[in-house]
Design a protein around this motif. Structure first.
Motif, PDB file in Angstrom:
ATOM      1  N   PRO A   1      39.599  44.540  48.493  1.00  0.00           N
ATOM      2  CA  PRO A   1      38.094  44.644  48.038  1.00  0.00           C
ATOM      3  C   PRO A   1      37.495  43.430  47.807  1.00  0.00           C
ATOM      4  O   PRO A   1      38.125  42.494  47.049  1.00  0.00           O
ATOM      5  CB  PRO A   1      38.564  46.015  47.228  1.00  0.00           C
ATOM      6  CG  PRO A   1      39.735  46.295  46.454  1.00  0.00           C
ATOM      7  CD  PRO A   1      40.422  45.539  47.268  1.00  0.00           C
ATOM      8  N   PRO A   2      36.845  42.743  48.450  1.00  0.00           N
ATOM      9  CA  PRO A   2      35.626  41.913  47.533  1.00  0.00           C
ATOM     10  C   PRO A   2      35.793  41.699  46.776  1.00  0.00           C
ATOM     11  O   PRO A   2      35.421  43.365  45.920  1.00  0.00           O
ATOM     12  CB  PRO A   2      34.091  42.032  48.466  1.00  0.00           C
ATOM     13  CG  PRO A   2      34.320  43.113  49.807  1.00  0.00           C
ATOM     14  CD  PRO A   2      35.567  43.870  49.216  1.00  0.00           C
ATOM     15  N   ARG A   3      35.484  41.034  45.344  1.00  0.00           N
ATOM     16  CA  ARG A   3      35.074  41.007  44.476  1.00  0.00           C
ATOM     17  C   ARG A   3      33.467  41.704  43.869  1.00  0.00           C
ATOM     18  O   ARG A   3      33.461  41.250  44.017  1.00  0.00           O
ATOM     19  CB  ARG A   3      35.217  39.725  44.063  1.00  0.00           C
ATOM     20  CG  ARG A   3      35.159  40.023  42.279  1.00  0.00           C
ATOM     21  CD  ARG A   3      35.764  38.258  41.599  1.00  0.00           C
ATOM     22  NE  ARG A   3      35.501  37.864  40.755  1.00  0.00           N
ATOM     23  CZ  ARG A   3      35.981  36.546  39.869  1.00  0.00           C
ATOM     24  NH1 ARG A   3      36.793  36.142  40.489  1.00  0.00           N
ATOM     25  NH2 ARG A   3      36.291  36.802  38.338  1.00  0.00           N
ATOM     26  N   PRO A   4      34.006  42.682  42.684  1.00  0.00           N
ATOM     27  CA  PRO A   4      32.585  43.205  42.765  1.00  0.00           C
ATOM     28  C   PRO A   4      32.001  41.867  41.943  1.00  0.00           C
ATOM     29  O   PRO A   4      32.466  41.492  40.901  1.00  0.00           O
ATOM     30  CB  PRO A   4      32.475  44.892  42.047  1.00  0.00           C
ATOM     31  CG  PRO A   4      34.577  44.431  41.479  1.00  0.00           C
ATOM     32  CD  PRO A   4      35.055  43.786  42.238  1.00  0.00           C
ATOM     33  N   LYS A   5      30.305  42.193  42.270  1.00  0.00           N
ATOM     34  CA  LYS A   5      29.496  40.990  41.152  1.00  0.00           C
ATOM     35  C   LYS A   5      29.205  41.564  39.674  1.00  0.00           C
ATOM     36  O   LYS A   5      29.148  41.025  39.141  1.00  0.00           O
ATOM     37  CB  LYS A   5      28.198  40.762  42.170  1.00  0.00           C
ATOM     38  CG  LYS A   5      28.393  40.032  43.448  1.00  0.00           C
ATOM     39  CD  LYS A   5      27.480  39.353  43.927  1.00  0.00           C
ATOM     40  CE  LYS A   5      27.617  38.878  45.196  1.00  0.00           C
ATOM     41  NZ  LYS A   5      28.503  39.494  46.244  1.00  0.00           N
ATOM     42  N   ALA A   6      29.210  43.026  39.682  1.00  0.00           N
ATOM     43  CA  ALA A   6      28.758  43.381  38.548  1.00  0.00           C
ATOM     44  C   ALA A   6      30.139  44.109  38.227  1.00  0.00           C
ATOM     45  O   ALA A   6      29.973  45.434  38.792  1.00  0.00           O
ATOM     46  CB  ALA A   6      27.711  43.516  38.503  1.00  0.00           C
TER      47      ALA A   6
ATOM     48  N   VAL B   1      34.545  54.446  30.494  1.00  0.00           N
ATOM     49  CA  VAL B   1      33.785  54.539  32.332  1.00  0.00           C
ATOM     50  C   VAL B   1      33.775  53.045  32.386  1.00  0.00           C
ATOM     51  O   VAL B   1      33.464  52.785  32.544  1.00  0.00           O
ATOM     52  CB  VAL B   1      32.543  55.023  32.291  1.00  0.00           C
ATOM     53  CG1 VAL B   1      31.934  55.371  33.672  1.00  0.00           C
ATOM     54  CG2 VAL B   1      32.872  56.815  31.124  1.00  0.00           C
ATOM     55  N   GLU B   2      34.138  52.921  34.111  1.00  0.00           N
ATOM     56  CA  GLU B   2      34.031  52.364  34.635  1.00  0.00           C
ATOM     57  C   GLU B   2      33.337  51.868  35.756  1.00  0.00           C
ATOM     58  O   GLU B   2      33.099  52.544  36.999  1.00  0.00           O
ATOM     59  CB  GLU B   2      35.179  50.874  34.711  1.00  0.00           C
ATOM     60  CG  GLU B   2      34.770  49.103  35.612  1.00  0.00           C
ATOM     61  CD  GLU B   2      36.554  48.460  35.961  1.00  0.00           C
ATOM     62  OE1 GLU B   2      36.856  47.467  35.169  1.00  0.00           O
ATOM     63  OE2 GLU B   2      36.128  49.255  36.900  1.00  0.00           O
ATOM     64  N   THR B   3      32.078  50.979  36.047  1.00  0.00           N
ATOM     65  CA  THR B   3      31.283  50.282  37.456  1.00  0.00           C
ATOM     66  C   THR B   3      31.767  49.250  38.164  1.00  0.00           C
ATOM     67  O   THR B   3      31.582  48.293  37.316  1.00  0.00           O
ATOM     68  CB  THR B   3      29.679  50.896  37.382  1.00  0.00           C
ATOM     69  OG1 THR B   3      29.441  50.243  36.289  1.00  0.00           O
ATOM     70  CG2 THR B   3      29.310  52.348  37.105  1.00  0.00           C
ATOM     71  N   SER B   4      31.306  49.097  39.520  1.00  0.00           N
ATOM     72  CA  SER B   4      31.646  47.744  39.646  1.00  0.00           C
ATOM     73  C   SER B   4      31.060  48.134  40.798  1.00  0.00           C
ATOM     74  O   SER B   4      30.970  48.800  42.125  1.00  0.00           O
ATOM     75  CB  SER B   4      32.933  47.661  40.074  1.00  0.00           C
ATOM     76  OG  SER B   4      33.941  47.959  39.833  1.00  0.00           O
ATOM     77  N   GLY B   5      29.968  46.960  41.046  1.00  0.00           N
ATOM     78  CA  GLY B   5      28.697  47.241  42.580  1.00  0.00           C
ATOM     79  C   GLY B   5      28.581  45.331  42.534  1.00  0.00           C
ATOM     80  O   GLY B   5      28.632  44.585  42.408  1.00  0.00           O
ATOM     81  N   SER B   6      26.885  45.221  43.312  1.00  0.00           N
ATOM     82  CA  SER B   6      26.805  44.252  43.647  1.00  0.00           C
ATOM     83  C   SER B   6      25.416  43.718  42.874  1.00  0.00           C
ATOM     84  O   SER B   6      25.601  42.316  43.321  1.00  0.00           O
ATOM     85  CB  SER B   6      26.625  44.535  45.622  1.00  0.00           C
ATOM     86  OG  SER B   6      25.954  45.238  45.106  1.00  0.00           O
ATOM     87  N   CYS B   7      25.211  44.470  42.234  1.00  0.00           N
ATOM     88  CA  CYS B   7      23.497  44.666  41.597  1.00  0.00           C
ATOM     89  C   CYS B   7      23.881  44.120  40.230  1.00  0.00           C
ATOM     90  O   CYS B   7      23.955  45.767  39.583  1.00  0.00           O
ATOM     91  CB  CYS B   7      22.963  45.382  41.848  1.00  0.00           C
ATOM     92  SG  CYS B   7      21.397  44.883  41.566  1.00  0.00           S
TER      93      CYS B   7
END
Ligand code: FAD
Ligand code: MLT
Ligand code: ZN
Length: 475
Positions: free
Chosen positions: A227-232, A294-300
């Motif tokens: 998968p693409p590397r999450p920005k955040a 808890v981990e979040t991975s997103g783009s913003c």
């Protein structure tokens, strides 16, 4: 350290002769290891609970070499134990008797990477962490991550169908592995190393080898979707007053974080005590009966942090969480992850570890831990529960000063029968290997076990590939 506690008899395979060693030396010159000191580490498993007595370690570099080795072993009726990073938890990676160890350690080349599709093709012996670095430099990530990343090989991950810390978001290797190259027991090379997202031509043979623990073929190369590397990436580490609150926190996170939720792990207070005692890690929040990561991975970054902050406010205000901390910078993110990832290591320093890895309905995930504390009483040093709560996967571990038959009898088959009653799985992600092959029947019906044995006989009629592993011995 010996498998004496497991009743098993050596099958009538041949014994490695001087002629065999000479034949191996012709196939892989200079990479046939017979020095007992070098063999020691490959004969003992990560948990140091099992020891084989193999006299030879083979280190091929190419699929063609693996093929020639297997052709020879097949002809000579020599048993073979495929080995990756030797981090397996169920004794599948070490010989039981004198099986030839075939290591993928030198098969560590990336074959190709496509920076539009994110498809990586590599040899089976690539170390997971090295692949992670390789794809991260190209703005992608591996679809799996686990505490053993620094040693385990991608071939070993596929052979065990490892789950790990990213399963919740990126799913099973059964979905992300697009193709495999496998050498069959007689040396035939099966090239299914495609890089297609969609391919419904006939049976999906690669699935047979995913999770087959080296009993059906030796995986020599893997094609995998990254998968693409999450920005955040944001991590929150929270203390919960009870298991009910852990579950409600999970529901809240799913509801409020949606697609950016990338991990939901839990550990109990005894785990925290053990990582403190044995690894000197510090608890970043108030002492609590349970902790969740808890981990979040997103783009913003701003948007994701705001979402997670809203969750924290809600769970703190409603009393689901008694204390928490959040991290966005890499150093603190890694520090928080270490508390969870290094529990395995802390347990191994606590004494002999009885390890169970079960899938259960999430509401019942912790019941067995409580039940066992009462059942075992002071005979156990620690009874702990941790794991991939988001995937319904409990790691139930019991430590004792030393191996004890009495404790084992109190634990087994009790744990397996309890799990079967809940229609759970007696191995969620570690496989069956040597230690658990006889409990397959708790999770699969006799018809399925028989079909597995028939498949094994079809693909490996002489039974030379990782004997004594995965399937119960036939009556
Ligand atoms: P090995 O241990 O060498 O082998 C495992 C099995 O696969 C053996 O049966 C072996 O014969 C077979 N095998 C190895 N390579 C091949 C090949 N190329 N072809 C065919 N068969 C092969 N597991 C999880 O699922 N999730 C986790 O979160 C997780 N965390 C872990 C954390 C720690 C600290 C440790 C020590 C282990 C953890 N594991 C976890 C266990 C997990 O099974 C392994 O770490 C990993 O998947 C095994 O890879 P390996 O290369 O070490 O394989
Ligand atoms: C983990 O999730 O930490 C691994 O599966 C290893 C273990 O069960 O200890
Ligand atoms: Zn795990």
């Amino acid at each position: 350290l010996t498998p004496e506690r497991y009743p098993v008899q050596r099958l009538p395979f041949s014994t490695v002769s001087e002629e065999d060693l000479a034949a191996f030396e012709r196939i892989i010159p200079g990479r046939v290891i017979t020095d007992p000191e070098q063999l020691e580490a490959c004969n003992v498993d990560w948990l140091r609970a099992l020891r084989g007595c193999s006299k030879v370690l083979l280190r091929p570099q190419t699929s063609e070499e693996v093929s020639q080795i297997l052709r020879h072993c097949h002809k000579r009726n020599l048993a073979v134990n495929p080995q990756g990073g030797n981090t397996g938890m169920v004794g599948g990676s070490v010989p039981v008797f004198d099986e030839v160890i075939l290591s993928t350690a030198l098969m560590n080349q990336v074959i190709s990477f496509h920076d539009v599709s994110g498809i990586l093709v590599c040899q089976a012996g690539c170390v997971l962490e090295e692949l992670s670095h390789y794809v991260q430099e190209r703005d992608f990530i591996m679809p799996l991550d686990l505490g053993a990343k620094g040693s385990c090989h991608i071939g070993g991950n596929v052979a065990t169908n490892a789950g790990g810390l990213r399963f919740l978001r990126y799913g099973s290797l059964r979905g992300t592995v697009l193709g495999l190259e496998v050498v069959l027991a007689d040396g035939t090379i099966l090239n299914c190393l495609t890089s297609l997202r969609k391919d419904n031509t006939g049976y999906d043979l690669k699935q047979l080898f995913i999770g087959s623990e080296g009993t059906l073929g030796i995986i020599t190369a893997v094609s995998i979707l990254c998968p693409p590397r999450p920005k955040a990436v944001n991590v929150a580490f929270l203390g919960c007053p009870g298991f009910t609150e852990v579950l409600q926190t999970f529901s809240t996170c799913k509801g409020m974080l949606g697609e950016i939720l990338s991990a939901f792990e839990f550990m109990d207070s005894e785990c925290m005590q053990l990582v403190g005692q044995h690894l000197h890690l510090t608890n970043p929040v108030q002492e609590s009966p349970f902790y969740v990561l808890v981990e979040t991975s997103g783009s913003c970054a701003g948007h994701d942090a705001e979402k997670l902050t809203n969750v924290l406010e809600k769970v703190l205000n409603s009393g689901l969480v008694s204390d928490g901390t959040m991290a966005t910078d890499q150093r603190k993110v890694q520090m928080l992850w270490a508390l969870r990832e290094r529990i395995t290591e802390a347990l191994s320093r606590d004494g002999y570890v009885f390890k169970y890895d079960i899938s259960l309905p999430v509401e019942r995930l912790y019941d067995l831990v409580i039940d066992l504390r009462t059942r075992l009483g002071p005979r156990a040093k620690h009874v702990v529960g941790y794991g991939h709560l988001g995937d319904g996967n409990l790691h139930l571990n019991v430590t004792a000063e030393a191996f004890s038959q009495e404790l084992l009898t109190a634990l087994e088959p009790y744990v397996y029968a309890w799990t079967a009653e809940q229609r759970g799985s007696v191995s969620a992600e570690h496989g069956l290997g040597f230690k658990k092959k006889n409990v397959l029947g708790y999770s699969k019906p006799p018809v399925a076990v028989k079909l597995m044995q028939q498949l094994k006989a079809l693909l490996d009629p002489k039974g030379i590939l990782n004997p004594y592993k995965t399937l119960p011995a036939q009556a």
